[in-house]
Write a protein that holds these residues in place. Structure first.
Motif, short mmCIF file in Angstrom:
data_model
loop_
_atom_site.label_atom_id
_atom_site.label_comp_id
_atom_site.label_asym_id
_atom_site.label_seq_id
_atom_site.Cartn_x
_atom_site.Cartn_y
_atom_site.Cartn_z
N HIS A 107 7.28 -1.55 6.00
CA HIS A 107 6.58 -0.69 5.04
C HIS A 107 6.87 0.78 5.33
O HIS A 107 7.07 1.58 4.41
CB HIS A 107 5.07 -0.97 5.08
CG HIS A 107 4.30 -0.24 4.03
ND1 HIS A 107 2.97 -0.46 3.81
CD2 HIS A 107 4.63 0.73 3.14
CE1 HIS A 107 2.53 0.32 2.84
NE2 HIS A 107 3.53 1.07 2.42
N TRP A 142 -1.75 -5.16 2.13
CA TRP A 142 -2.62 -5.01 3.31
C TRP A 142 -4.08 -5.08 2.93
O TRP A 142 -4.88 -5.65 3.66
CB TRP A 142 -2.34 -3.69 4.02
CG TRP A 142 -0.92 -3.42 4.34
CD1 TRP A 142 -0.23 -2.27 4.09
CD2 TRP A 142 0.03 -4.31 4.96
NE1 TRP A 142 1.07 -2.39 4.50
CE2 TRP A 142 1.26 -3.64 5.05
CE3 TRP A 142 -0.05 -5.62 5.45
CZ2 TRP A 142 2.40 -4.21 5.60
CZ3 TRP A 142 1.09 -6.20 5.99
CH2 TRP A 142 2.29 -5.50 6.07
N ASP A 192 3.45 -11.27 -0.50
CA ASP A 192 4.83 -10.90 -0.21
C ASP A 192 5.61 -12.17 0.08
O ASP A 192 5.36 -12.86 1.07
CB ASP A 192 4.86 -9.96 1.00
CG ASP A 192 6.21 -9.30 1.20
OD1 ASP A 192 7.23 -9.89 0.78
OD2 ASP A 192 6.25 -8.21 1.79
N HIS A 194 3.13 -3.02 -0.87
CA HIS A 194 2.68 -3.28 0.50
C HIS A 194 1.29 -2.71 0.75
O HIS A 194 0.48 -3.32 1.44
CB HIS A 194 3.70 -2.76 1.52
CG HIS A 194 4.87 -3.67 1.66
ND1 HIS A 194 5.99 -3.57 0.86
CD2 HIS A 194 5.08 -4.73 2.48
CE1 HIS A 194 6.84 -4.53 1.19
NE2 HIS A 194 6.31 -5.24 2.17
N ALA A 236 8.24 -11.31 5.57
CA ALA A 236 6.80 -11.54 5.65
C ALA A 236 6.43 -12.83 6.38
O ALA A 236 5.28 -12.98 6.79
CB ALA A 236 6.20 -11.57 4.24
N GLN A 264 11.01 -5.04 -5.73
CA GLN A 264 9.79 -4.31 -5.36
C GLN A 264 9.18 -3.60 -6.56
O GLN A 264 8.40 -2.67 -6.39
CB GLN A 264 10.10 -3.29 -4.26
CG GLN A 264 10.39 -3.90 -2.93
CD GLN A 264 9.21 -4.71 -2.39
OE1 GLN A 264 8.05 -4.53 -2.75
NE2 GLN A 264 9.52 -5.62 -1.51
N HIS A 317 6.14 -5.92 10.00
CA HIS A 317 6.03 -5.78 8.56
C HIS A 317 5.41 -4.42 8.19
O HIS A 317 5.89 -3.73 7.29
CB HIS A 317 5.18 -6.93 8.02
CG HIS A 317 5.30 -7.16 6.55
ND1 HIS A 317 4.77 -8.27 5.96
CD2 HIS A 317 5.85 -6.46 5.55
CE1 HIS A 317 5.00 -8.23 4.66
NE2 HIS A 317 5.65 -7.13 4.39
N HIS A 318 4.36 -4.04 8.90
CA HIS A 318 3.68 -2.79 8.60
C HIS A 318 4.40 -1.58 9.18
O HIS A 318 4.78 -0.66 8.45
CB HIS A 318 2.23 -2.86 9.12
CG HIS A 318 1.46 -1.61 8.91
ND1 HIS A 318 1.23 -0.71 9.92
CD2 HIS A 318 0.87 -1.10 7.80
CE1 HIS A 318 0.53 0.30 9.45
NE2 HIS A 318 0.29 0.10 8.17
#
Length: 174
Positions: free
Chosen positions: A46, A93, A137, A89, A142, A124, A41-42
């Motif tokens: 992202h 986090w 998310d 995003h 996610a 988004q 995800h990161h």
């Protein structure tokens, strides 16, 4: 709730956009969110928003220099979608924390307990006109590897790692 938070917006106001460093390790939110989901995800999902946003803003600058109005208008959707993905995003986090660091402990009283309101945006699109206190998310990337298509199980689990202290700070700064 009034406007987007200063910390998220200050990191977002930089061009080129940069993928933020997480304030915890990828496995820190287990078992609520697996290290595999967090890493994908990161570092992939992202990161793609960041790269696409940077490309669109570069193209916009070139179109502006060329005085190409059609191109400038055509790029707005890509900037909004990818920029919104980056903002959302980055916020996501920050609004997660390991249970050992205060994640999941919703305050029993106080301003946050009295004023929580749910607002949703399409795709988004960034939340404008409000200070986002938390963001969840809800796209399949996610949660699908961990929870398949059972969104309710994901929602039940993610509340164990919501950083309510951060949400309180955002409310106080509003």
């Amino acid at each position: 709730m009034l406007r987007a938070t200063a910390r998220v917006m200050s990191s977002f106001n930089k061009i080129p956009a940069v993928l933020p460093k997480l304030p915890y390790e990828y496995n820190a939110l287990e078992p609520s969110i697996s290290a595999t989901i967090m890493e994908l995800h990161h570092s992939k999902h992202h990161a793609t928003y960041v790269a696409n946003f940077n490309k669109a803003t570069e193209d916009l600058q070139a179109a502006a220099q060329a005085q190409d109005i059609r191109k400038q208008i055509a790029l707005q959707a890509a900037i909004k979608f990818n920029g919104g993905g980056h903002i959302n995003h980055s916020l996501f986090w920050e609004n997660l924390a390991p249970s050992s660091n205060g994640g999941g402990q919703f305050p029993s009283s106080g301003p946050l307990a009295d004023q929580l309101e749910a607002v949703a945006t399409a795709n988004q699109d960034p939340l404008l006109g409000y200070v986002p206190l938390i963001g969840i998310d809800m796209w399949e990337h996610a949660f699908y590897l961990d929870y398949k298509n059972v969104k309710q199980s994901y929602l039940d689990a993610i509340y164990n790692v919501i950083n309510w202290k951060e949400a309180e700070k955002r409310l106080a700064s509003a």
